[in-house]
Design an enzyme around this catalytic site. Sequence first.
Site: not given
Length: 493
Positions: A214, A424, A453
């Site tokens: 991320s 996602d 995610h």
Amino acid sequence: MTRPGRRTALLCALAAATALLPAAPVRAAEAPPPLRFADCPDSVPRPAAPERVECGRLSLPLDRHHPSGPHIEVAVSRVRASGTPAERRGILLVNPGGPGGSGLPYAVTKRAKLPERVRRAYDVIGFDPRGVGRSTPVTCGPMGGLFDSPGSDPVPAGPPAERAYLRSLRSMADDCARHAGRLLPHLSTEQTAYDMDAIRAALGEARASFLGVSYGSYLGAAYTALFPHRVGRMVLDSVVGPGDWYDFDVLQSRALLRQRDIFFAWAAGHYGLGGTPAEVRASYLRVRAGLAARPVAGFGPAEFDRAVYRALGRTERWAPLAGGLRGYLTDGGVGTLRPAGPFDSPESRTYEAANRIVKCADGPAPDRRDVVTDIRRTRGLDPQPVLTGMEASTCAFWHHRPAHRTPLGSPQAPPVLLVASAHDPVTPVEGARSLRRLLPGSRVVVLDDDYSHGVFASRGNACVDDTVAAYLVDGTAPTAEVRCPGPGLPAPE
């Protein structure tokens, strides 16, 4: 009006540690002293025997461009490679995301999920980024009322509510300037990338491999821009993309609308919320409206939206979300809607502060008019969006504007592996393909028919995990984009 070029970029991106040893300062033009390790604080979990985790810290310049100035402390953890010396491939720095995620325990928790051959090959190195956890943590105090319980409705509807929303952003920016003080301009991704290289040097390694998830993908891309010749093997999972933070937040808010519609369809006919997606949506809106009118034990619309935001990002959280909606409609309780642990914990306060500070230190701020315009456009798509991830809106009122945008990517860096889930909603797959253009020779691995995610060593997908492990251990990079069959949506419980 949108500032020139921003909308085009937006569309194209569719993107107090007592158990630690005393630190030795890094002096200008000198390599950092070797990292010395000892036992970790209790907050760091212990790996299964016979492996052990050890912790240390470095004193590093607050501003890398002024190395003789003030210093901050950065906490580091390590779990050594479990294989033979011949199997060792070096160090693998890891970052869990955020901005604001604590990496000190991540060396243990993420390593436990890595394929065995990766665990045998790498010393896994965790670290708390500057401003986070045990690395000179920062807070923004009340953050404009963010930690009020219940919080005010985060979705402004109409001009008076929009003006109140902007005032709350200004108060948040003022609080961050007041409480963070001199740290405010220096808690950037670029400065953290310098810290990463100092960790590499202090460990005596010529190169650093890296796994960033991320926000960690953004940090990894910044490291490649600054230190392309120090990059070993780099895996960027659930990629943020190279656009400005505010534009990314807007893209995410739109992707969350699509994901929520998929959730409504998935829950239809189950959980007592209605037999069609429209009926599930109506049940959802009744819950939110009820909590807005009468919060339950401090759980109101802001808390509800935060819970929805968290749930939409991982499909294993959908059943608890649906059950929580049903529970409220049945008995008025919030049950599984309420996340475990208080939102205003010290860890959460540090996370939320670092999240805004880093984003606002990394690049351009939005125009205040754009903030309102984009909310109106999002509400035009759906009157009741989830705006929880719009942290960079605060940057419109920031006290220290960055002199330049954080550089990302380099043609001089070795090929990088970018991993993405096809659906996602937190970091849409377009971000990986956009960042790949700044990293020539890099490849994308996509988990098809997946809606969550975090992919590598997270979804349990052998195709993804084997592809990434071969790259990390053997240096075997795919010759083209890899598409791995995904799990689809889970069966409703």
